[in-house]
Design a protein around this motif. Structure first.
Motif, mmCIF file in Angstrom:
data_model
loop_
_atom_site.group_PDB
_atom_site.id
_atom_site.type_symbol
_atom_site.label_atom_id
_atom_site.label_comp_id
_atom_site.label_asym_id
_atom_site.label_seq_id
_atom_site.Cartn_x
_atom_site.Cartn_y
_atom_site.Cartn_z
ATOM 1 N N ALA A 166 -6.484 -2.975 -0.724
ATOM 2 C CA ALA A 166 -5.059 -3.027 -1.053
ATOM 3 C C ALA A 166 -4.265 -3.710 0.049
ATOM 4 C CB ALA A 166 -4.526 -1.615 -1.293
ATOM 5 N N VAL A 182 2.519 1.615 -3.504
ATOM 6 C CA VAL A 182 1.577 1.997 -4.559
ATOM 7 C C VAL A 182 1.002 3.381 -4.291
ATOM 8 C CG1 VAL A 182 -0.636 1.389 -5.614
ATOM 9 C CG2 VAL A 182 1.035 -0.376 -5.149
ATOM 10 N N ASN A 183 0.696 3.675 -3.039
ATOM 11 C CA ASN A 183 0.104 4.953 -2.687
ATOM 12 C C ASN A 183 1.093 6.097 -2.896
ATOM 13 O OD1 ASN A 183 -2.000 6.574 -1.787
ATOM 14 N ND2 ASN A 183 -1.322 6.470 0.324
ATOM 15 N N GLY A 184 2.375 5.823 -2.760
ATOM 16 C CA GLY A 184 3.372 6.867 -2.942
ATOM 17 C C GLY A 184 3.775 7.084 -4.387
ATOM 18 N N SER A 185 3.315 6.215 -5.278
ATOM 19 C CA SER A 185 3.706 6.373 -6.680
ATOM 20 C C SER A 185 2.864 7.447 -7.352
ATOM 21 C CB SER A 185 3.544 5.042 -7.423
ATOM 22 O OG SER A 185 2.183 4.752 -7.615
ATOM 23 N N TYR A 208 0.832 -1.210 0.000
ATOM 24 C CA TYR A 208 0.000 0.000 0.000
ATOM 25 C C TYR A 208 0.865 1.257 0.000
ATOM 26 C CZ TYR A 208 -2.995 3.708 1.726
ATOM 27 O OH TYR A 208 -3.648 4.900 1.884
ATOM 28 N N VAL A 209 1.905 1.270 0.820
ATOM 29 C CA VAL A 209 2.791 2.435 0.884
ATOM 30 C C VAL A 209 3.505 2.639 -0.451
ATOM 31 C CG1 VAL A 209 4.911 3.310 1.957
ATOM 32 C CG2 VAL A 209 3.099 2.358 3.380
ATOM 33 N N SER A 231 -2.919 10.031 -4.333
ATOM 34 C CA SER A 231 -2.800 10.154 -2.872
ATOM 35 C C SER A 231 -3.665 9.197 -2.067
ATOM 36 C CB SER A 231 -3.147 11.582 -2.467
ATOM 37 O OG SER A 231 -4.504 11.843 -2.806
ATOM 38 N N GLY A 232 -4.370 8.309 -2.654
ATOM 39 C CA GLY A 232 -5.145 7.362 -1.863
ATOM 40 C C GLY A 232 -6.238 6.694 -2.659
ATOM 41 N N PHE A 233 -6.833 5.691 -2.059
ATOM 42 C CA PHE A 233 -7.860 4.904 -2.727
ATOM 43 C C PHE A 233 -9.210 5.010 -2.034
ATOM 44 C CE2 PHE A 233 -3.795 2.559 -3.017
ATOM 45 C CZ PHE A 233 -3.554 2.765 -4.363
ATOM 46 N N PHE A 240 -0.829 6.317 -8.939
ATOM 47 C CA PHE A 240 -2.078 6.142 -8.200
ATOM 48 C C PHE A 240 -2.486 7.345 -7.357
ATOM 49 C CE2 PHE A 240 -0.670 1.822 -9.014
ATOM 50 C CZ PHE A 240 -1.805 1.306 -9.580
ATOM 51 N N ASP A 294 -8.300 1.321 0.417
ATOM 52 C CA ASP A 294 -7.164 1.073 1.303
ATOM 53 C C ASP A 294 -7.270 -0.309 1.935
ATOM 54 O OD1 ASP A 294 -6.366 3.618 0.690
ATOM 55 O OD2 ASP A 294 -6.962 4.483 2.618
#
Length: 85
Positions: free
Chosen positions: A58, A40-43, A37-38, A48-50, A46, A55
């Motif tokens: 993921a 993918v979320n930091g890329s 999650y960290v 800033s969040g789902f 995607f 979340d």
């Protein structure tokens, strides 16, 4: 078939572990999903969040995928070693 059964079992286990956390702190079984999650979320792909549900998906399914893969590989290695003797 082995991986699919393992994935189903670890999905159930990870979802229970996620649901039982009162403040959503990660238990040990959720560490791989949190790492995924960290990453993918930091890329930039995607953003800033789902959302809350995204979340959860993921983290839970990321953990289940890692643990099911590890379990299936280890079981196949053990079966191969035992089968040689």
């Amino acid at each position: 078939m082995l991986w699919a059964q393992s994935f189903a079992a670890f999905s159930l286990l990870a979802s229970v572990a996620y649901a039982l956390q009162p403040n959503r702190a990660a238990s040990a079984i959720l560490f791989p999903g949190v790492g995924l999650y960290v990453a993918v979320n930091g890329s930039l792909l995607f953003g800033s969040g789902f959302g809350r549900d995204g979340d959860c998906l993921a983290i839970v399914f990321g953990s289940a995928t890692v643990w099911a893969s590890l379990f299936a590989v280890l079981l196949m290695i053990v079966r191969n070693i035992v089968g040689r003797e």
